[in-house]
Design a protein around this motif. Sequence first.
Motif, mmCIF file in Angstrom:
data_model
loop_
_atom_site.group_PDB
_atom_site.id
_atom_site.type_symbol
_atom_site.label_atom_id
_atom_site.label_comp_id
_atom_site.label_asym_id
_atom_site.label_seq_id
_atom_site.Cartn_x
_atom_site.Cartn_y
_atom_site.Cartn_z
ATOM 1 N N SER A 134 0.813 -1.231 0.000
ATOM 2 C CA SER A 134 0.000 0.000 0.000
ATOM 3 C C SER A 134 0.845 1.278 0.000
ATOM 4 C CB SER A 134 -0.924 0.008 1.226
ATOM 5 O OG SER A 134 -0.159 -0.058 2.414
ATOM 6 N N PHE A 135 2.158 1.150 0.292
ATOM 7 C CA PHE A 135 3.045 2.317 0.256
ATOM 8 C C PHE A 135 3.159 2.810 -1.190
ATOM 9 C CE2 PHE A 135 6.026 1.915 4.185
ATOM 10 C CZ PHE A 135 4.957 1.599 4.991
ATOM 11 N N SER A 136 3.430 4.101 -1.359
ATOM 12 C CA SER A 136 3.689 4.622 -2.709
ATOM 13 C C SER A 136 5.063 4.110 -3.162
ATOM 14 C CB SER A 136 3.707 6.154 -2.689
ATOM 15 O OG SER A 136 4.852 6.612 -1.981
ATOM 16 N N PRO A 137 5.306 4.027 -4.491
ATOM 17 C CA PRO A 137 6.624 3.596 -4.965
ATOM 18 C C PRO A 137 7.755 4.454 -4.389
ATOM 19 C CG PRO A 137 5.081 3.648 -6.793
ATOM 20 C CD PRO A 137 4.376 4.261 -5.609
ATOM 21 N N ASP A 138 7.499 5.760 -4.235
ATOM 22 C CA ASP A 138 8.523 6.670 -3.691
ATOM 23 C C ASP A 138 8.917 6.291 -2.268
ATOM 24 O OD1 ASP A 138 8.458 8.069 -6.024
ATOM 25 O OD2 ASP A 138 7.317 9.777 -5.256
ATOM 26 N N LYS A 139 7.906 5.961 -1.452
ATOM 27 C CA LYS A 139 8.195 5.593 -0.052
ATOM 28 C C LYS A 139 8.953 4.268 0.015
ATOM 29 C CE LYS A 139 4.597 8.169 2.377
ATOM 30 N NZ LYS A 139 3.423 8.088 3.256
ATOM 31 N N LEU A 140 8.560 3.308 -0.818
ATOM 32 C CA LEU A 140 9.270 2.022 -0.857
ATOM 33 C C LEU A 140 10.720 2.236 -1.284
ATOM 34 C CD1 LEU A 140 6.566 -0.267 -2.522
ATOM 35 C CD2 LEU A 140 7.353 -0.402 -0.145
ATOM 36 N N ALA A 141 10.913 3.097 -2.306
ATOM 37 C CA ALA A 141 12.268 3.371 -2.805
ATOM 38 C C ALA A 141 13.111 4.090 -1.750
ATOM 39 C CB ALA A 141 12.196 4.195 -4.090
ATOM 40 N N ASP A 142 12.510 5.061 -1.049
ATOM 41 C CA ASP A 142 13.231 5.772 0.028
ATOM 42 C C ASP A 142 13.713 4.789 1.090
ATOM 43 O OD1 ASP A 142 12.791 8.218 -1.127
ATOM 44 O OD2 ASP A 142 11.220 8.859 0.262
ATOM 45 N N ASN A 143 12.809 3.899 1.521
ATOM 46 C CA ASN A 143 13.161 2.920 2.556
ATOM 47 C C ASN A 143 14.251 1.969 2.067
ATOM 48 O OD1 ASN A 143 11.385 3.934 4.434
ATOM 49 N ND2 ASN A 143 9.879 2.310 4.257
ATOM 50 N N ALA A 144 14.111 1.496 0.823
ATOM 51 C CA ALA A 144 15.099 0.573 0.251
ATOM 52 C C ALA A 144 16.468 1.240 0.143
ATOM 53 C CB ALA A 144 14.641 0.084 -1.123
ATOM 54 N N ASN A 145 16.487 2.487 -0.315
ATOM 55 C CA ASN A 145 17.768 3.201 -0.458
ATOM 56 C C ASN A 145 18.442 3.440 0.892
ATOM 57 O OD1 ASN A 145 18.124 3.492 -3.282
ATOM 58 N ND2 ASN A 145 16.518 5.053 -3.339
ATOM 59 N N GLU A 146 17.628 3.712 1.914
ATOM 60 C CA GLU A 146 18.175 3.913 3.267
ATOM 61 C C GLU A 146 18.875 2.633 3.747
ATOM 62 O OE1 GLU A 146 19.013 6.322 6.496
ATOM 63 O OE2 GLU A 146 17.885 6.954 4.724
ATOM 64 N N ILE A 147 18.227 1.482 3.499
ATOM 65 C CA ILE A 147 18.816 0.193 3.885
ATOM 66 C C ILE A 147 20.108 -0.057 3.109
ATOM 67 C CG2 ILE A 147 18.479 -2.321 3.757
ATOM 68 C CD1 ILE A 147 15.401 -1.672 4.167
ATOM 69 N N LEU A 148 20.065 0.167 1.796
ATOM 70 C CA LEU A 148 21.241 -0.106 0.958
ATOM 71 C C LEU A 148 22.426 0.772 1.334
ATOM 72 C CD1 LEU A 148 19.406 -0.569 -2.462
ATOM 73 C CD2 LEU A 148 20.486 -2.354 -1.084
ATOM 74 N N GLN A 149 22.161 2.051 1.619
ATOM 75 C CA GLN A 149 23.245 2.957 2.028
ATOM 76 C C GLN A 149 23.878 2.489 3.338
ATOM 77 O OE1 GLN A 149 21.691 6.987 2.086
ATOM 78 N NE2 GLN A 149 21.040 6.817 -0.043
ATOM 79 N N THR A 150 23.024 2.027 4.273
ATOM 80 C CA THR A 150 23.522 1.546 5.567
ATOM 81 C C THR A 150 24.386 0.310 5.373
ATOM 82 O OG1 THR A 150 21.530 2.395 6.638
ATOM 83 C CG2 THR A 150 22.813 0.791 7.884
ATOM 84 N N ILE A 151 23.931 -0.621 4.534
ATOM 85 C CA ILE A 151 24.692 -1.860 4.295
ATOM 86 C C ILE A 151 26.017 -1.567 3.596
ATOM 87 C CG2 ILE A 151 24.674 -4.028 2.956
ATOM 88 C CD1 ILE A 151 21.654 -4.229 3.756
ATOM 89 N N MET A 152 26.028 -0.603 2.692
ATOM 90 C CA MET A 152 27.275 -0.229 2.000
ATOM 91 C C MET A 152 28.304 0.297 2.991
ATOM 92 S SD MET A 152 26.811 -1.177 -1.030
ATOM 93 C CE MET A 152 28.352 -0.629 -1.754
ATOM 94 N N LYS A 153 27.848 1.040 3.996
ATOM 95 C CA LYS A 153 28.772 1.592 5.006
ATOM 96 C C LYS A 153 29.367 0.491 5.890
ATOM 97 C CE LYS A 153 26.329 5.997 5.344
ATOM 98 N NZ LYS A 153 25.249 6.663 6.077
ATOM 99 N N LEU A 154 28.692 -0.656 5.942
ATOM 100 C CA LEU A 154 29.137 -1.753 6.810
ATOM 101 C C LEU A 154 30.042 -2.757 6.090
ATOM 102 C CD1 LEU A 154 25.736 -2.451 8.614
ATOM 103 C CD2 LEU A 154 27.751 -1.396 9.625
ATOM 104 N N LYS A 155 30.477 -2.413 4.880
ATOM 105 C CA LYS A 155 31.320 -3.349 4.112
ATOM 106 C C LYS A 155 32.578 -3.709 4.899
ATOM 107 C CE LYS A 155 33.838 -3.998 -0.201
ATOM 108 N NZ LYS A 155 34.241 -3.425 -1.499
#
Length: 230
Positions: free
Chosen positions: A179-200
């Motif tokens: 039910s989330f808008s595509p923008d909200k899903l993308a924002d959440n996904a990008n936040e997760i990906l950025q966090t995981i990249m920092k933990l390399k």
Amino acid sequence: MAKIAKKRKAAMAKYDATKAYGVAEAAKIVKEISTTKFDASVDLSIRLGVDPRKANQMVRGSVSLPHGTGKNVRVLVICTPDKEAEAKAAGADHVGGDDYIAKIREGWTDVDVIITTPSMMGKVGALGKVLGPRGLMPNPKTGTVTMDVGKATKESKAGKIDFKVDKAGIIHVPVGKVSFSPDKLADNANEILQTIMKLKPASAKGAYVKSLYLSSTMSPSVQIESKTLA
């Protein structure tokens, strides 16, 4: 079964399963191809080029999603009596001490997050066999072993999630609901990906992110372009 196969076939016709998409486009496709009657969860699966058996390649952490998970997060705070009022005021669903430790020992785990104070961690740590397999063991690294139980409770309720790479080198995390808008899903996904990249991990060799997929409950997965995350 034929009905499910038909729905899946129709969903697969809406996008190219061999192609990798940008995060925002993948979010739009997942919304389009979701066929469940309920508000399905949307999840991100990230395959990493790490060996989780090596302590220096374990990737784990927590992230606060900008738009929450869309899920009512049930929080248990195990603390000393002097911290109970703080936990209750912050919105914890269950608050207590030895009474909840006894309940968990008997197999009760009807919560999504457990927060505890350092002084109680000795008793909570002894519940590893029950909490470990369910991913409920509090950990100082993810902010769930803390004196600031009020802040930790509010963050968990607002959409802070913990993640950890599994034995196969994959991290599975929720990014919201269909039910989330595509923008909200993308924002959440990008936040997760950025966090995981920092933990390399410094010891990880070769490609860190091997593959990325976005999917909703019972829907086909949509591949996300991972080269942009180098």
